[in-house]
Design an enzyme around this catalytic site. Structure first.
Site, mmCIF file in Angstrom:
data_model
loop_
_atom_site.group_PDB
_atom_site.id
_atom_site.type_symbol
_atom_site.label_atom_id
_atom_site.label_comp_id
_atom_site.label_asym_id
_atom_site.label_seq_id
_atom_site.Cartn_x
_atom_site.Cartn_y
_atom_site.Cartn_z
ATOM 1 N N GLU A 40 0.822 -1.501 -0.007
ATOM 2 C CA GLU A 40 -0.148 -0.192 -0.475
ATOM 3 C C GLU A 40 1.211 1.272 -0.187
ATOM 4 O O GLU A 40 1.790 1.556 0.144
ATOM 5 C CB GLU A 40 -0.911 0.081 1.029
ATOM 6 C CG GLU A 40 -2.328 -0.422 1.034
ATOM 7 C CD GLU A 40 -3.223 0.779 0.208
ATOM 8 O OE1 GLU A 40 -3.041 1.512 -0.547
ATOM 9 O OE2 GLU A 40 -4.624 0.564 0.643
ATOM 10 N N ASP A 41 0.342 2.180 -0.871
ATOM 11 C CA ASP A 41 0.646 4.039 -0.903
ATOM 12 C C ASP A 41 1.255 4.211 0.562
ATOM 13 O O ASP A 41 1.668 4.529 1.708
ATOM 14 C CB ASP A 41 0.507 4.739 -1.795
ATOM 15 C CG ASP A 41 -1.421 4.971 -1.548
ATOM 16 O OD1 ASP A 41 -2.130 4.220 -0.267
ATOM 17 O OD2 ASP A 41 -1.711 5.744 -1.952
ATOM 18 N N ASP A 70 -4.048 4.613 6.395
ATOM 19 C CA ASP A 70 -4.767 5.951 7.269
ATOM 20 C C ASP A 70 -6.157 5.257 8.145
ATOM 21 O O ASP A 70 -5.670 4.702 8.971
ATOM 22 C CB ASP A 70 -5.875 6.692 5.927
ATOM 23 C CG ASP A 70 -6.427 8.200 6.401
ATOM 24 O OD1 ASP A 70 -6.688 8.298 7.622
ATOM 25 O OD2 ASP A 70 -7.066 8.604 6.446
ATOM 26 N N PHE A 80 -2.588 15.345 5.522
ATOM 27 C CA PHE A 80 -2.789 15.070 3.681
ATOM 28 C C PHE A 80 -1.641 15.351 3.079
ATOM 29 O O PHE A 80 -0.983 16.432 3.017
ATOM 30 C CB PHE A 80 -3.292 15.767 3.385
ATOM 31 C CG PHE A 80 -4.046 15.514 1.981
ATOM 32 C CD1 PHE A 80 -5.168 14.228 1.784
ATOM 33 C CD2 PHE A 80 -4.029 16.111 1.164
ATOM 34 C CE1 PHE A 80 -4.875 13.494 1.022
ATOM 35 C CE2 PHE A 80 -4.764 15.183 -0.380
ATOM 36 C CZ PHE A 80 -5.178 13.833 -0.757
ATOM 37 N N ASP A 108 -1.558 10.479 -4.241
ATOM 38 C CA ASP A 108 -2.461 12.347 -5.578
ATOM 39 C C ASP A 108 -3.613 12.810 -4.177
ATOM 40 O O ASP A 108 -4.000 12.507 -3.388
ATOM 41 C CB ASP A 108 -3.494 11.277 -6.289
ATOM 42 C CG ASP A 108 -5.123 11.067 -5.564
ATOM 43 O OD1 ASP A 108 -4.637 10.003 -4.964
ATOM 44 O OD2 ASP A 108 -5.998 11.458 -6.046
HETATM 45 P P1 IMP Z 1 -7.875 4.254 4.420
HETATM 46 O O1 IMP Z 1 -9.390 2.938 3.656
HETATM 47 O O2 IMP Z 1 -8.810 4.535 5.368
HETATM 48 O O3 IMP Z 1 -6.587 2.776 5.206
HETATM 49 O O4 IMP Z 1 -7.379 4.391 3.655
HETATM 50 C C1 IMP Z 1 -6.221 4.081 2.841
HETATM 51 C C2 IMP Z 1 -6.048 4.880 1.151
HETATM 52 O O5 IMP Z 1 -6.608 6.314 0.566
HETATM 53 C C3 IMP Z 1 -5.095 4.960 0.906
HETATM 54 O O6 IMP Z 1 -4.621 4.041 -0.305
HETATM 55 C C4 IMP Z 1 -4.753 6.069 -0.063
HETATM 56 O O7 IMP Z 1 -5.066 5.932 -1.278
HETATM 57 C C5 IMP Z 1 -5.891 7.341 0.308
HETATM 58 N N1 IMP Z 1 -5.225 7.449 1.014
HETATM 59 C C6 IMP Z 1 -5.192 8.709 3.125
HETATM 60 N N2 IMP Z 1 -4.480 9.442 3.222
HETATM 61 C C7 IMP Z 1 -4.120 9.950 2.319
HETATM 62 C C8 IMP Z 1 -3.641 10.756 1.931
HETATM 63 O O8 IMP Z 1 -3.032 11.804 2.903
HETATM 64 N N3 IMP Z 1 -2.915 11.355 0.513
HETATM 65 C C9 IMP Z 1 -3.536 10.747 0.146
HETATM 66 N N4 IMP Z 1 -4.333 9.297 -0.150
HETATM 67 C C10 IMP Z 1 -4.635 8.857 0.858
HETATM 68 MG MG MG Z 2 -4.687 3.582 -1.878
#
Ligand code: IMP
Ligand code: MG
Length: 188
Positions: free
Chosen positions: A112-113, A116, A165, A172
């Protein structure tokens, strides 16, 4: 031509009225990714791991990570969507591209990138478990520990960051800025 007022200098990127400032340099990213690649190469010695990148955000991290892995390995991609163009997650995840590889009895490393809330990883885990893999581990370039809402364990973490963020290096904002070589954070 950008539709919104944009200004880019060495010190900041201005998108409309939002200002992004440098957070993790290219050099810092590459040093850490090299360490992670080395660690994975040791952990998976005599195994044939398959990296599963989560599109779109992870493509750059996955590419650089694999370049630093010196054992045989394979790769495939998942595509998920949850954010749309907003900065805050919509809270529901959609599967936009399924896996093509047969992953039963395989050693999987999900890449994963950024993690969150942990919702995406939780969703992925549920899908992968159905295919009876030999093992599943998770790698994420960035983790926001203070944002976690799901019980997830990330085995390989590049950097822990605050609940802010960030853009660049695959990440992106409304589909743009993925091509930046380093990571920028939205300044308050
Ligand atoms: P989660 O499902 O809430 O853990 O979110 C994960 C996904 O949300 C990541 O794979 C990103 O694509 C996107 N994401 C979460 N935080 C950021 C951020 O700060 N910048 C850009 N994309 C984010
Ligand atoms: Mg993602």
């Amino acid at each position: 031509m950008p539709e919104i007022n944009e200004k880019k200098t060495d010190d900041f990127i201005l998108v409309g009225t939002e200002k992004f400032v440098p957070m993790l340099s290219e050099d810092k990213l590459q040093k850490r990714i090299k360490e992670l690649g080395k660690q994975i190469s040791e952990d998976y010695k005599s195994k044939l791991p398959i990296f599963i990148g989560v599109l779109n955000g992870s493509f750059m991290f996955l590419a650089d990570l694999m370049k630093n892995v010196d054992i045989h390995c394979e790769m495939d991609f998942f595509k998920l969507s949850s954010y749309g163009d907003a900065k805050i997650s919509t809270g529901n995840v959609k599967l936009l591209k399924e896996l093509n590889a047969d992953i039963s009895e395989r050693h999987i490393i999900v890449v994963e990138d950024i993690v969150d809330s942990g919702l995406s990883i939780t969703y992925i885990k549920k899908i992968l478990d159905q295919f009876n893999p030999a093992s599943i581990r998770y790698a994420s370039l960035l983790v926001k520990p203070r944002s976690l809402k799901y019980d997830v364990k990330i085995d390989y973490i590049g950097f822990e960051i605050n609940d802010e963020f960030v853009i660049g290096y695959g990440l992106d904002y409304a589909q743009k800025y993925r091509n930046l070589r380093s990571i920028y954070v939205l300044s308050e």
